[in-house]
Design a protein around this motif. Sequence first.
Motif, PDB file in Angstrom:
ATOM      1  N   ASP A  82       0.824  -1.209   0.000  1.00 34.27           N
ATOM      2  CA  ASP A  82       0.000   0.000   0.000  1.00 34.27           C
ATOM      3  C   ASP A  82       0.858   1.260   0.000  1.00 34.27           C
ATOM      4  N   LYS A  85       1.973   1.620  -3.522  1.00 31.02           N
ATOM      5  CA  LYS A  85       0.794   1.973  -4.312  1.00 31.02           C
ATOM      6  C   LYS A  85       0.463   3.450  -4.153  1.00 31.02           C
ATOM      7  N   SER A  86       0.529   3.955  -2.937  1.00 32.53           N
ATOM      8  CA  SER A  86       0.237   5.358  -2.676  1.00 32.53           C
ATOM      9  C   SER A  86       1.206   6.281  -3.414  1.00 32.53           C
ATOM     10  N   GLU A  89       0.365   6.191  -7.197  1.00 33.76           N
ATOM     11  CA  GLU A  89      -0.873   6.895  -7.497  1.00 33.76           C
ATOM     12  C   GLU A  89      -0.691   8.410  -7.422  1.00 33.76           C
ATOM     13  N   TRP A 102      -4.716  -1.899 -10.749  1.00 35.57           N
ATOM     14  CA  TRP A 102      -3.876  -2.689  -9.857  1.00 35.57           C
ATOM     15  C   TRP A 102      -4.324  -4.148  -9.797  1.00 35.57           C
ATOM     16  N   LEU A 104      -2.703  -6.667  -7.161  1.00 39.27           N
ATOM     17  CA  LEU A 104      -1.713  -6.980  -6.134  1.00 39.27           C
ATOM     18  C   LEU A 104      -2.266  -8.061  -5.218  1.00 39.27           C
TER      19      LEU A 104
END
Length: 214
Positions: A82, A85-86, A89, A102, A104
Amino acid sequence: MNDTDALDLASLLCSRLCHDMLSPVGALNNGLELLADERDPEMRQRCMELLEQSARTTADKLKFFRLAFGAAGGFGEAVPVDEAKSVIESLVASAKRVEVHWALSADRLPKPAVKVLLNLAQIGLDALVRGGTLDIGAELRDGTSEIVVRAAGPKIAFDESIGEALEGNLDGSQITSRTAAAHMLALLAERAGGGLQYALHDDALVLGAVLPEG
Protein backbone atom coordinates in the motif's frame (compact mmCIF):
# COMPACT_ATOMS: atom_id res chain seq x y z
CA MET A 1 30.42 -4.39 -9.60
CA ASN A 2 33.70 -2.88 -8.39
CA ASP A 3 34.05 0.20 -6.19
CA THR A 4 34.53 2.53 -9.16
CA ASP A 5 31.42 1.22 -10.89
CA ALA A 6 29.43 1.62 -7.66
CA LEU A 7 30.58 5.22 -7.25
CA ASP A 8 29.74 6.01 -10.87
CA LEU A 9 26.27 4.50 -10.49
CA ALA A 10 25.66 6.46 -7.28
CA SER A 11 26.73 9.67 -9.05
CA LEU A 12 24.41 8.98 -11.99
CA LEU A 13 21.47 8.24 -9.69
CA CYS A 14 22.15 11.50 -7.82
CA SER A 15 22.15 13.32 -11.17
CA ARG A 16 18.80 11.73 -12.00
CA LEU A 17 17.35 12.77 -8.64
CA CYS A 18 18.60 16.36 -8.99
CA HIS A 19 17.24 16.59 -12.55
CA ASP A 20 13.79 15.39 -11.51
CA MET A 21 13.66 17.63 -8.44
CA LEU A 22 14.86 20.78 -10.21
CA SER A 23 11.50 21.62 -11.80
CA PRO A 24 9.21 21.47 -8.72
CA VAL A 25 11.79 23.07 -6.42
CA GLY A 26 12.42 25.81 -9.00
CA ALA A 27 8.68 26.40 -9.23
CA LEU A 28 8.56 26.82 -5.45
CA ASN A 29 11.33 29.41 -5.59
CA ASN A 30 9.67 31.31 -8.44
CA GLY A 31 6.31 31.23 -6.67
CA LEU A 32 7.82 32.69 -3.50
CA GLU A 33 9.45 35.49 -5.48
CA LEU A 34 6.15 36.31 -7.19
CA LEU A 35 4.30 36.22 -3.88
CA ALA A 36 6.76 38.64 -2.29
CA ASP A 37 6.10 41.26 -5.01
CA GLU A 38 2.40 40.67 -5.61
CA ARG A 39 -0.20 42.89 -3.92
CA ASP A 40 -3.39 41.90 -5.72
CA PRO A 41 -5.40 39.52 -3.44
CA GLU A 42 -6.61 37.38 -6.35
CA MET A 43 -3.12 36.97 -7.76
CA ARG A 44 -1.72 36.21 -4.31
CA GLN A 45 -4.30 33.45 -3.95
CA ARG A 46 -3.25 32.08 -7.33
CA CYS A 47 0.40 32.15 -6.23
CA MET A 48 -0.52 30.23 -3.07
CA GLU A 49 -2.29 27.57 -5.14
CA LEU A 50 0.77 27.17 -7.36
CA LEU A 51 3.02 26.94 -4.30
CA GLU A 52 0.81 24.24 -2.80
CA GLN A 53 0.89 22.28 -6.05
CA SER A 54 4.68 22.56 -6.32
CA ALA A 55 5.15 21.56 -2.68
CA ARG A 56 2.90 18.52 -3.18
CA THR A 57 4.80 17.48 -6.33
CA THR A 58 8.13 17.88 -4.51
CA ALA A 59 6.94 15.75 -1.59
CA ASP A 60 5.58 13.06 -3.92
CA LYS A 61 8.86 12.84 -5.81
CA LEU A 62 10.87 12.64 -2.59
CA LYS A 63 8.64 9.81 -1.33
CA PHE A 64 9.23 7.98 -4.61
CA PHE A 65 13.02 8.41 -4.49
CA ARG A 66 13.09 7.37 -0.83
CA LEU A 67 11.54 3.99 -1.64
CA ALA A 68 12.77 3.51 -5.22
CA PHE A 69 16.45 4.30 -4.63
CA GLY A 70 17.03 4.73 -0.90
CA ALA A 71 17.32 2.46 2.13
CA ALA A 72 14.10 3.59 3.81
CA GLY A 73 13.45 1.54 6.94
CA GLY A 74 16.75 -0.33 6.75
CA PHE A 75 17.80 -3.29 4.65
CA GLY A 76 16.22 -6.69 4.13
CA GLU A 77 12.75 -5.70 5.29
CA ALA A 78 9.39 -6.27 3.66
CA VAL A 79 7.46 -3.15 2.66
CA PRO A 80 3.66 -2.81 2.67
CA VAL A 81 2.51 -2.70 -0.94
CA ASP A 82 0.00 0.00 0.00
CA GLU A 83 2.93 2.33 0.62
CA ALA A 84 4.31 1.74 -2.87
CA LYS A 85 0.79 1.97 -4.31
CA SER A 86 0.24 5.36 -2.68
CA VAL A 87 3.49 6.72 -4.10
CA ILE A 88 2.69 5.57 -7.63
CA GLU A 89 -0.87 6.90 -7.50
CA SER A 90 0.49 10.31 -6.48
CA LEU A 91 2.78 10.31 -9.51
CA VAL A 92 -0.05 9.20 -11.80
CA ALA A 93 -2.26 11.99 -10.42
CA SER A 94 0.33 14.51 -11.62
CA ALA A 95 0.40 12.99 -15.10
CA LYS A 96 -2.15 13.81 -17.78
CA ARG A 97 -4.78 11.37 -19.01
CA VAL A 98 -3.30 8.29 -17.34
CA GLU A 99 -5.43 5.71 -15.53
CA VAL A 100 -3.82 3.11 -13.26
CA HIS A 101 -5.16 -0.40 -12.60
CA TRP A 102 -3.88 -2.69 -9.86
CA ALA A 103 -3.59 -6.45 -9.40
CA LEU A 104 -1.71 -6.98 -6.13
CA SER A 105 -2.08 -10.31 -4.36
CA ALA A 106 0.42 -9.70 -1.55
CA ASP A 107 0.15 -7.31 1.40
CA ARG A 108 3.93 -6.93 1.65
CA LEU A 109 6.85 -7.44 -0.70
CA PRO A 110 10.61 -7.66 -0.08
CA LYS A 111 12.31 -4.29 -0.38
CA PRO A 112 14.19 -5.15 -3.63
CA ALA A 113 10.87 -6.14 -5.21
CA VAL A 114 9.31 -2.83 -4.14
CA LYS A 115 12.22 -0.93 -5.69
CA VAL A 116 11.71 -2.84 -8.92
CA LEU A 117 7.95 -2.29 -8.82
CA LEU A 118 8.31 1.46 -8.32
CA ASN A 119 10.95 1.93 -11.00
CA LEU A 120 9.13 -0.18 -13.58
CA ALA A 121 5.95 1.79 -12.88
CA GLN A 122 7.86 5.04 -13.38
CA ILE A 123 9.32 3.79 -16.67
CA GLY A 124 5.85 2.79 -17.82
CA LEU A 125 4.38 6.14 -16.77
CA ASP A 126 7.12 8.05 -18.61
CA ALA A 127 6.28 6.09 -21.77
CA LEU A 128 2.67 7.33 -21.80
CA VAL A 129 3.36 10.74 -23.32
CA ARG A 130 -0.20 11.02 -24.68
CA GLY A 131 -1.92 9.29 -21.81
CA GLY A 132 -3.31 5.79 -21.58
CA THR A 133 -3.53 3.02 -19.00
CA LEU A 134 -0.94 1.72 -16.57
CA ASP A 135 -1.60 -1.84 -15.37
CA ILE A 136 0.51 -2.96 -12.41
CA GLY A 137 0.52 -6.46 -10.99
CA ALA A 138 2.60 -8.17 -8.29
CA GLU A 139 2.46 -11.40 -6.32
CA LEU A 140 4.68 -13.30 -3.93
CA ARG A 141 4.64 -17.03 -4.68
CA ASP A 142 6.84 -19.64 -3.03
CA GLY A 143 9.29 -16.95 -1.93
CA THR A 144 9.54 -15.38 -5.39
CA SER A 145 8.21 -11.94 -6.29
CA GLU A 146 6.67 -11.68 -9.74
CA ILE A 147 6.00 -8.20 -11.10
CA VAL A 148 4.49 -6.97 -14.35
CA VAL A 149 3.82 -3.44 -15.59
CA ARG A 150 1.96 -2.74 -18.82
CA ALA A 151 1.74 0.77 -20.25
CA ALA A 152 -0.74 1.07 -23.13
CA GLY A 153 -1.66 4.19 -25.05
CA PRO A 154 -1.86 5.93 -28.44
CA LYS A 155 1.87 6.72 -28.42
CA ILE A 156 4.59 4.89 -26.51
CA ALA A 157 7.85 6.79 -25.97
CA PHE A 158 10.53 4.37 -24.85
CA ASP A 159 14.29 4.49 -25.26
CA GLU A 160 15.30 0.90 -25.89
CA SER A 161 18.66 1.54 -24.22
CA ILE A 162 16.63 1.50 -20.99
CA GLY A 163 15.35 -1.94 -21.97
CA GLU A 164 18.89 -3.10 -22.69
CA ALA A 165 19.96 -1.83 -19.27
CA LEU A 166 17.07 -3.70 -17.63
CA GLU A 167 18.20 -6.93 -19.26
CA GLY A 168 21.82 -6.31 -18.21
CA ASN A 169 23.09 -5.77 -21.75
CA LEU A 170 24.82 -2.42 -21.16
CA ASP A 171 28.31 -2.31 -19.71
CA GLY A 172 29.44 0.34 -17.25
CA SER A 173 30.80 2.71 -19.89
CA GLN A 174 27.38 2.90 -21.56
CA ILE A 175 25.37 3.76 -18.45
CA THR A 176 23.98 7.32 -18.31
CA SER A 177 21.74 9.14 -15.84
CA ARG A 178 18.85 8.11 -18.11
CA THR A 179 19.64 4.39 -17.85
CA ALA A 180 21.15 4.32 -14.34
CA ALA A 181 17.91 3.33 -12.61
CA ALA A 182 17.35 0.45 -15.05
CA HIS A 183 20.95 -0.68 -14.53
CA MET A 184 20.38 -0.63 -10.76
CA LEU A 185 17.33 -2.86 -11.22
CA ALA A 186 19.37 -5.29 -13.32
CA LEU A 187 21.93 -5.50 -10.51
CA LEU A 188 19.18 -6.12 -7.93
CA ALA A 189 17.70 -8.88 -10.08
CA GLU A 190 21.10 -10.47 -10.66
CA ARG A 191 21.89 -10.43 -6.94
CA ALA A 192 18.56 -12.13 -6.20
CA GLY A 193 19.12 -14.77 -8.88
CA GLY A 194 16.23 -13.46 -10.95
CA GLY A 195 15.78 -11.44 -14.11
CA LEU A 196 14.03 -8.59 -15.89
CA GLN A 197 12.59 -8.36 -19.37
CA TYR A 198 10.61 -6.03 -21.60
CA ALA A 199 8.53 -6.14 -24.77
CA LEU A 200 7.83 -3.05 -26.87
CA HIS A 201 4.89 -2.80 -29.26
CA ASP A 202 3.37 0.09 -31.20
CA ASP A 203 0.72 0.73 -28.56
CA ALA A 204 2.09 -0.95 -25.44
CA LEU A 205 5.20 -1.47 -23.33
CA VAL A 206 5.34 -4.54 -21.07
CA LEU A 207 7.93 -4.80 -18.29
CA GLY A 208 8.40 -7.87 -16.13
CA ALA A 209 10.51 -9.08 -13.23
CA VAL A 210 11.04 -12.35 -11.36
CA LEU A 211 12.92 -11.97 -8.08
CA PRO A 212 13.58 -14.94 -5.79
CA GLU A 213 13.75 -13.82 -2.17
CA GLY A 214 17.26 -13.88 -0.78
